[in-house]
Design a protein around this motif. Structure first.
Motif, short mmCIF file in Angstrom:
data_model
loop_
_atom_site.label_atom_id
_atom_site.label_comp_id
_atom_site.label_asym_id
_atom_site.label_seq_id
_atom_site.Cartn_x
_atom_site.Cartn_y
_atom_site.Cartn_z
N ILE A 13 0.85 -1.21 0.00
CA ILE A 13 0.00 0.00 0.00
C ILE A 13 0.88 1.25 0.00
CG2 ILE A 13 -1.92 1.17 1.15
CD1 ILE A 13 -2.44 -1.48 2.67
N GLY A 14 0.78 2.03 -1.07
CA GLY A 14 1.54 3.30 -1.17
C GLY A 14 2.77 3.15 -2.05
N ALA A 15 2.61 3.48 -3.35
CA ALA A 15 3.73 3.30 -4.28
C ALA A 15 4.29 4.66 -4.71
CB ALA A 15 3.28 2.50 -5.50
N LYS A 41 -2.93 8.39 -10.87
CA LYS A 41 -1.74 8.62 -11.72
C LYS A 41 -0.68 7.56 -11.41
CE LYS A 41 -1.90 13.59 -12.40
NZ LYS A 41 -1.54 14.79 -11.65
N ILE A 42 -0.57 7.19 -10.13
CA ILE A 42 0.39 6.16 -9.72
C ILE A 42 -0.04 4.81 -10.29
CG2 ILE A 42 1.41 4.96 -7.73
CD1 ILE A 42 2.40 7.69 -7.43
N THR A 43 -1.34 4.55 -10.26
CA THR A 43 -1.86 3.28 -10.78
C THR A 43 -1.48 3.13 -12.25
OG1 THR A 43 -3.71 3.60 -9.28
CG2 THR A 43 -3.96 1.89 -10.93
N MET A 99 5.78 0.65 7.18
CA MET A 99 7.14 1.20 7.05
C MET A 99 7.13 2.73 6.94
SD MET A 99 8.77 -1.86 4.75
CE MET A 99 10.43 -1.68 5.39
N SER A 100 5.95 3.33 7.11
CA SER A 100 5.83 4.80 7.10
C SER A 100 6.47 5.35 8.37
CB SER A 100 4.36 5.22 7.11
OG SER A 100 3.53 4.29 6.46
N THR A 101 6.81 6.64 8.35
CA THR A 101 7.24 7.30 9.58
C THR A 101 6.02 7.98 10.18
OG1 THR A 101 9.39 7.72 8.59
CG2 THR A 101 8.85 8.96 10.58
N GLY A 236 13.07 14.21 -3.05
CA GLY A 236 13.65 12.95 -2.60
C GLY A 236 13.04 12.89 -1.24
N PHE A 237 13.76 13.37 -0.26
CA PHE A 237 13.15 13.52 1.06
C PHE A 237 12.74 14.98 1.19
CE2 PHE A 237 13.16 13.76 5.76
CZ PHE A 237 12.11 12.89 5.93
N ARG A 238 11.43 15.22 1.01
CA ARG A 238 10.93 16.59 0.94
C ARG A 238 10.99 17.29 2.30
NH1 ARG A 238 6.91 13.43 -1.46
NH2 ARG A 238 5.48 13.76 0.26
N ASP A 240 8.66 18.98 3.58
CA ASP A 240 7.39 18.70 4.28
C ASP A 240 7.50 17.43 5.12
OD1 ASP A 240 6.04 20.92 3.40
OD2 ASP A 240 5.19 19.92 1.63
N LEU A 241 8.14 16.39 4.55
CA LEU A 241 8.28 15.14 5.30
C LEU A 241 9.26 15.30 6.47
CD1 LEU A 241 8.33 12.39 2.47
CD2 LEU A 241 6.49 12.90 4.07
N GLN A 242 10.32 16.07 6.21
CA GLN A 242 11.30 16.33 7.28
C GLN A 242 10.62 17.04 8.45
OE1 GLN A 242 13.89 15.67 9.10
NE2 GLN A 242 15.51 16.19 7.65
N LYS A 244 7.47 16.99 9.20
CA LYS A 244 6.57 16.04 9.87
C LYS A 244 7.36 15.21 10.89
CE LYS A 244 6.32 12.24 8.02
NZ LYS A 244 6.36 10.83 7.68
N ASP A 245 8.54 14.73 10.47
CA ASP A 245 9.33 13.85 11.35
C ASP A 245 9.87 14.62 12.56
OD1 ASP A 245 8.82 12.04 9.42
OD2 ASP A 245 10.89 11.74 8.79
N LEU A 246 10.32 15.86 12.32
CA LEU A 246 10.87 16.65 13.44
C LEU A 246 9.76 17.01 14.43
CD1 LEU A 246 13.41 18.92 11.50
CD2 LEU A 246 13.88 16.83 12.76
#
Ligand code: NAD
Length: 296
Positions: A13-15, A41-43, A99-101, A236-238, A240-242, A244-246
């Motif tokens: 789940i999540g490609a 679009k991913i599909t 495996m998501s953060t 790559g590692f956006r 926004d994601l950074q 979220k993690d911080l």
């Protein structure tokens, strides 16, 4: 005589940036994988690559090993929602590896609910970026029951080389937060060193080579050091994601009453970068904040 073990079939789940190369690595290792992504679009991309895609959670649940790698806590909570998510379609004995953060407390809650239905659950966030996903070289930090971890190793070994059993449910996410504190600080430290060198007219390429040869070397300078010099903002590692993690790490520290002043500083610097519309760019774009602050 060695007994032949049959490979589990995998529902994925999540490609996205991470998930798609991970799916390709599983297929390379001979696993049968069915993929679900909410984005049409991913599909289409999956179909072009001859990867089996399904269009609902029920179809992806029809496998004995499920992997999810989704943007954030909310997405994972939606997918594993006890009423409206995949849970009621999963058969007892299925192994689920997220495996998501996401937040550690959310991972614990999801895992406990699934375990009540005799579904095994691991929180297994990753480090190593898109490069690590492409090269099956991820570092994977696993929380949950040790027997489930052992059972999952064959599959996880197809995705990474450093598969660590971190401890009880939720501990994979705690290890990942610690990882992100270090990653964020390394980026900040590198941007800061570059800013000083630039202000004095120094050669940044030479500085990078020099630092890599001594005790200042890091994964960050090896993998993103050139991007900063060449002003490559590619995702790559956006950011926004950074962020979220911080934020997850800050919340966890607050919960435990542990002051982490370095983390607060790095979080504020990344927020400044995002405020300049850099959220969708790679987290090496933090150099722009330093350029602004030093008018370079
Ligand atoms: P991404 O946004 O590129 O991919 C996520 C995918 O999940 C998207 O294709 C999206 O359409 C899909 N999705 C969202 N909600 C869904 C749902 N309800 N059902 C099905 N599919 C859904 O994100 P990414 O960069 O692949 O990151 C995924 C996770 O991995 C995040 O938690 C991130 O923090 C973590 N991570 C990313 C990197 C990196 O370098 N990108 C590195 C380490 C860890």
């Amino acid at each position: 005589m060695k007994l032949k073990t049959t490979k589990p079939t995998i529902g994925f789940i999540g490609a996205g940036n991470m998930g798609l190369p991970m799916v390709k690595n599983l297929i390379k290792k001979g696993y049968q994988v069915k993929v679900y992504d909410i984005n049409p679009k991913i599909t289409k991309k999956l179909e072009k690559d001859n990867i089996i895609s399904v269009n609902n959670l029920r179809a992806v649940a029809n496998n004995n090993f499920i992997i999810s790698i989704l943007p954030d806590t909310q997405n994972v909570e939606n997918v594993f929602n006890a009423d409206t998510g995949i849970n009621s379609y999963l058969k007892p004995g299925t192994v689920v590896v997220d495996m998501s953060t996401i937040s550690s407390s959310s991972a614990i809650e999801i895992g406990k609910k699934l375990q009540k239905e005799q579904i095994e659950f691991l929180d297994a966030p990753v480090s190593g970026g898109v490069k690590g996903a492409l090269n099956a070289n991820l570092s994977i930090m696993v929380g949950g029951k040790k027997e489930t971890y052992k059972k999952s190793l064959n599959v996880l070994n197809s995705l990474g080389r450093n598969i660590i059993y971190a401890g009880k449910l939720g501990m994979g996410q705690v290890f990942k937060m610690c990882n992100q504190i270090m990653v964020g600080s390394h980026i900040q430290a590198m941007c800061e060193a570059y800013a000083l060198c630039k202000s004095k007219g120094g050669d940044l390429k030479l500085l990078r080579e020099t630092l890599m040869g001594g005790s200042a070397n890091s994964w960050i300078i090896e993998n993103l050091g050139d991007d900063v010099i060449d002003k490559k903002e590619h995702p790559g590692f956006r950011i926004d994601l950074q962020l979220k993690d911080l934020k997850l790490a800050s919340e966890a520290a607050f919960e435990s009453g542990v002051p982490l002043p370095g983390l607060s500083l790095v979080l504020a610097l990344f927020l400044e970068t995002k405020a300049h519309n850099e959220g969708k760019n790679g987290n090496q774009s933090l150099f722009k904040t330093y350029d602004r602050m030093s008018n370079q």
